[in-house]
Design a protein around this motif. Structure first.
Motif, PDB file in Angstrom:
ATOM      1  N   GLY A   1      28.667  29.909 -28.782  1.00  0.00           N
ATOM      2  CA  GLY A   1      27.976  29.884 -30.079  1.00  0.00           C
ATOM      3  C   GLY A   1      27.482  31.249 -30.529  1.00  0.00           C
ATOM      4  O   GLY A   1      26.655  31.347 -31.431  1.00  0.00           O
ATOM      5  N   ILE A   2      28.014  32.305 -29.888  1.00  0.00           N
ATOM      6  CA  ILE A   2      27.656  33.683 -30.281  1.00  0.00           C
ATOM      7  C   ILE A   2      28.695  34.137 -31.309  1.00  0.00           C
ATOM      8  O   ILE A   2      29.891  33.979 -31.086  1.00  0.00           O
ATOM      9  CB  ILE A   2      27.684  34.624 -29.049  1.00  0.00           C
ATOM     10  N   VAL A   3      28.243  34.680 -32.432  1.00  0.00           N
ATOM     11  CA  VAL A   3      29.172  35.011 -33.520  1.00  0.00           C
ATOM     12  C   VAL A   3      29.601  36.472 -33.409  1.00  0.00           C
ATOM     13  O   VAL A   3      28.778  37.371 -33.593  1.00  0.00           O
ATOM     14  CB  VAL A   3      28.497  34.735 -34.887  1.00  0.00           C
ATOM     15  N   PRO A   4      30.883  36.718 -33.098  1.00  0.00           N
ATOM     16  CA  PRO A   4      31.303  38.104 -32.902  1.00  0.00           C
ATOM     17  C   PRO A   4      31.955  38.733 -34.132  1.00  0.00           C
ATOM     18  O   PRO A   4      32.427  38.028 -35.026  1.00  0.00           O
ATOM     19  CB  PRO A   4      32.365  37.985 -31.797  1.00  0.00           C
ATOM     20  N   VAL A   5      31.977  40.052 -34.136  1.00  0.00           N
ATOM     21  CA  VAL A   5      32.926  40.779 -34.978  1.00  0.00           C
ATOM     22  C   VAL A   5      33.777  41.592 -34.016  1.00  0.00           C
ATOM     23  O   VAL A   5      33.250  42.203 -33.075  1.00  0.00           O
ATOM     24  CB  VAL A   5      32.222  41.676 -36.025  1.00  0.00           C
ATOM     25  N   ASN A   6      35.081  41.558 -34.206  1.00  0.00           N
ATOM     26  CA  ASN A   6      35.980  42.334 -33.353  1.00  0.00           C
ATOM     27  C   ASN A   6      36.316  43.633 -34.068  1.00  0.00           C
ATOM     28  O   ASN A   6      37.053  43.623 -35.053  1.00  0.00           O
ATOM     29  CB  ASN A   6      37.269  41.567 -33.087  1.00  0.00           C
ATOM     30  N   ALA A   7      35.771  44.739 -33.572  1.00  0.00           N
ATOM     31  CA  ALA A   7      36.079  46.035 -34.185  1.00  0.00           C
ATOM     32  C   ALA A   7      37.479  46.453 -33.763  1.00  0.00           C
ATOM     33  O   ALA A   7      37.971  46.063 -32.708  1.00  0.00           O
ATOM     34  CB  ALA A   7      35.062  47.071 -33.729  1.00  0.00           C
ATOM     35  N   ILE A   8      38.109  47.262 -34.608  1.00  0.00           N
ATOM     36  CA  ILE A   8      39.418  47.834 -34.256  1.00  0.00           C
ATOM     37  C   ILE A   8      39.174  48.908 -33.191  1.00  0.00           C
ATOM     38  O   ILE A   8      38.176  49.625 -33.231  1.00  0.00           O
ATOM     39  CB  ILE A   8      40.066  48.445 -35.520  1.00  0.00           C
TER      40      ILE A   8
ATOM     41  N   GLU B   1      30.349  26.362 -40.259  1.00  0.00           N
ATOM     42  CA  GLU B   1      29.545  27.583 -40.271  1.00  0.00           C
ATOM     43  C   GLU B   1      30.368  28.756 -39.747  1.00  0.00           C
ATOM     44  O   GLU B   1      31.499  28.589 -39.296  1.00  0.00           O
ATOM     45  CB  GLU B   1      28.281  27.378 -39.441  1.00  0.00           C
ATOM     46  N   VAL B   2      29.764  29.935 -39.776  1.00  0.00           N
ATOM     47  CA  VAL B   2      30.499  31.139 -39.379  1.00  0.00           C
ATOM     48  C   VAL B   2      30.895  31.051 -37.902  1.00  0.00           C
ATOM     49  O   VAL B   2      30.043  30.843 -37.040  1.00  0.00           O
ATOM     50  CB  VAL B   2      29.642  32.406 -39.586  1.00  0.00           C
ATOM     51  N   ALA B   3      32.192  31.213 -37.655  1.00  0.00           N
ATOM     52  CA  ALA B   3      32.668  31.284 -36.275  1.00  0.00           C
ATOM     53  C   ALA B   3      32.667  32.745 -35.830  1.00  0.00           C
ATOM     54  O   ALA B   3      32.245  33.082 -34.730  1.00  0.00           O
ATOM     55  CB  ALA B   3      34.074  30.712 -36.170  1.00  0.00           C
ATOM     56  N   PHE B   4      33.145  33.612 -36.708  1.00  0.00           N
ATOM     57  CA  PHE B   4      33.170  35.056 -36.406  1.00  0.00           C
ATOM     58  C   PHE B   4      33.309  35.817 -37.717  1.00  0.00           C
ATOM     59  O   PHE B   4      33.557  35.220 -38.770  1.00  0.00           O
ATOM     60  CB  PHE B   4      34.308  35.384 -35.434  1.00  0.00           C
TER      61      PHE B   4
END
Ligand code: J2J
Length: 542
Positions: free
Chosen positions: A99-106, A187-190
């Motif tokens: 349930g932690i919402v990530p952003v994957n940076a390039i 809701e927001v997954a990521f």
């Protein structure tokens, strides 16, 4: 609350559910289902490591449990930056499961981009790669601490320190497994990253429901199945690589992902032969490199199917794909914000070579508009705006930008200029957003201009796209300065600010003044013409 950034109107949400697009499952569904169906099938090959679906799911649950027992979970966000490797897939799913919402940076992002995501998201967790230059000294993390932005927990792939090493976090806890606790499906997954056209990079909230639909539909349109062996050669974090049909589409189909560090043809051809890869995805500039390599080394034998997208693809180069690479071409025109178009596997060759595809969904509602906002007829170029079951509803915490990027009906203006055929197929013919598409990597002109202006000698700066035979476009920074400034000085200035290398201007051009439009903005069209004329005078090839 993150839900505020991704809410679809109730009537549309009801329609998307009724039509079976939204199935109210978490985005880990694809991996979970394929693990149940074929636990011993190989899911990922990364170097000499092979992970079965069961092993992959175990690693995901181990990491999710460790994170939750460390006090992380619902309500937390994470910034992740990993190269193309099995850990990328494990980490993404583990964060969703917890349930932690990530952003994957390039992976090529540096201090500036990473600092920006951290500033926007205030993540509790940072997962990175110890081998990345960001962690070569303690400066980056120290800087975050000084600014009061240090994530509570930092985990690094290949860290020599057992406390922070990702490998240690992937080992089981020895305690009973915790049930999955993903955020609710609407809701927001990521967060996905926007190519951007503004001064600061924007984050795109993607929900479980919308993204999962795009993956299921993409896997079907691209004909993936359990025999699929997919080469992941573009950056894993990119929306194309993740979802069109990408890593998640392959997991949905129960196929196998073969990780490649980059699209370098020699290495990729070896991996294709060794692991009997059947499908690959490339940007047009990489297709040209593969074609040159194949002309000498022969086609990458087992490859049957090549997806190409991310930047404009000329019909001439497209036409050479079946012969030179000996595989079927499928074009894809997509965006991290949502809408994805594909040519279909049974389309006639002329359509496949000359069009960028048609939308995934019958409910992708597309409007093509002229400069005054009126619809254009089929066959005429128009600015694309779109609303649909997997197109986002607004950038994260960007109310001002959102008011420009969306119309009152919730249609997103993508900034692309396209022509529609009566059968719904689209051809991308231009762009109205202030962006450079450098071989599929997007550079927001405004971001670079603002950074150049921070140099004390620069009075004005404009970044424009110029044609490039290999990359499609390259970036030229036109500057007005107090006295002459060397290109190398400006390049160092941008690097010192922590900018990713692909965003560095390919060329700098000094001039006395910038041409202006009648409303006083830099006239970039005129600027490009001036640059072209100057190049022609000096005999520089276009
Ligand atoms: C011309 N321009 C294209 C194409 C994208 C699949 C494929 C690509 C992306 C992607 C993606 C193009 N011809 N075939 O997310 O899921 C340009 C357009 C578009 C922008 C989006 C996917 N395919 N483009 O490239 O978010 O300008 O996504 O609006 O990086 O790339 O960029 P991005």
């Amino acid at each position: 609350m993150l839900i505020d950034f991704c809410r679809f109107p109730a009537d549309l949400a009801a329609r998307y559910r009724a039509r079976g697009y939204w199935i109210d499952e978490p985005l880990t569904r694809a991996l979970d289902e394929s693990t149940r169906a074929t636990p011993e099938a190989i899911a990922v090959i990364d170097g000499d490591r092979q992970l079965s679906y069961r092993e992959l799911s175990d690693a995901v649950a181990n990491l999710a449990d460790r994170l939750r027992r460390d006090g992380l979970g619902r309500g937390d966000t994470a910034v992740v930056q990993l190269p193309n490797c099995a850990e990328f897939i494990i980490t993404f799913h583990a964060l969703l499961r917890a349930g932690i919402v990530p952003v994957n940076a390039i992976y090529s992002h540096r201090q500036l981009e990473m600092g920006n995501y951290i500033q926007q998201l205030k993540p509790a967790l940072l997962i990175g790669d110890h081998a990345h230059e960001l962690f070569a000294t303690g400066d980056f993390l120290d800087g975050l601490t000084t600014r009061g932005q240090a994530p509570r927990r930092v985990i690094l792939k290949d860290s020599p320190d057992a406390d922070t090493a990702l490998s240690a976090w992937l080992a089981g806890t020895g305690q009973a497994r915790l049930p999955a606790d993903p955020t609710p499906p609407d809701e927001v997954a990521f967060f996905q990253l926007s190519g951007g056209s503004t001064g600061t990079p924007k984050l795109i909230p993607r929900t479980h429901n919308d993204y999962d639909y795009s993956i299921r539909a993409s896997a079907e349109i691209c004909g993936l199945d359990r025999q699929t062996r997919f080469l992941c050669a573009l950056p894993a974090a990119h929306n194309f690589t993740m979802s069109s049909p990408g890593i998640l589409g392959v997991l949905h189909a129960g196929g196998c992902i073969v990780m490649a560090p980059s699209p370098d043809p020699a290495a990729c051809f070896r991996l294709i032969a060794e692991h009997r890869v059947t499908v690959a995805a490339l940007v047009p500039s990489a297709v040209q490199l593969w074609q040159r390599h194949a002309a000498l080394a022969g086609p990458p034998a087992p490859l049957r199917h090549l997806l190409v997208g991310g930047a404009s693809f000329t019909p001439e180069i497209a036409r050479a794909v079946p012969d030179v690479l000996n595989c079927q071409l499928q074009q894809v025109f997509g965006m991290a914000e949502g809408l994805v178009n594909y040519t279909r596997l049974d389309d006639d060759p002329e359509t496949v070579m000359s069009m960028q595809g048609r939308p995934i969904s019958p409910d992708d509602d597309i409007r093509l508009l002229d400069e005054t906002g009126r619809p254009v007829p089929d066959g005429q170029p128009g600015a694309l705006s779109v609303r649909g079951p997997y197109t986002f509803r607004g950038y994260f915490k960007s109310p001002e930008h959102n008011s420009q990027a969306f119309d009152k009906d919730g249609f997103y203006h993508s900034g692309d200029v396209v022509i529609r055929r009566p059968d719904g197929y689209l051809r991308v013919v231009g762009r109205i957003k202030d962006q450079i598409n450098r071989g599929g990597e997007k550079v927001a002109a405004e971001e670079i201009e603002a950074l150049l202006m921070r140099h004390p000698l620069i009075r004005q700066a404009a970044l424009v796209a110029m044609p490039d035979a290999m990359l499609g476009e390259r970036s030229v920074a036109v500057i007005v300065s107090n006295g002459s400034v060397k290109s190398s000085t400006l390049r160092r200035h941008l690097r010192d600010l922590g900018l990713a290398d692909y965003k560095l201007p390919d060329r700098f051009h000094q001039t006395d003044s910038l041409p202006l439009t009648h409303i006083g903005k830099t006239d970039k069209r005129r600027l490009r013409e001036m640059l072209q004329a100057a190049d022609a005078r000096q005999g520089v090839p276009a």
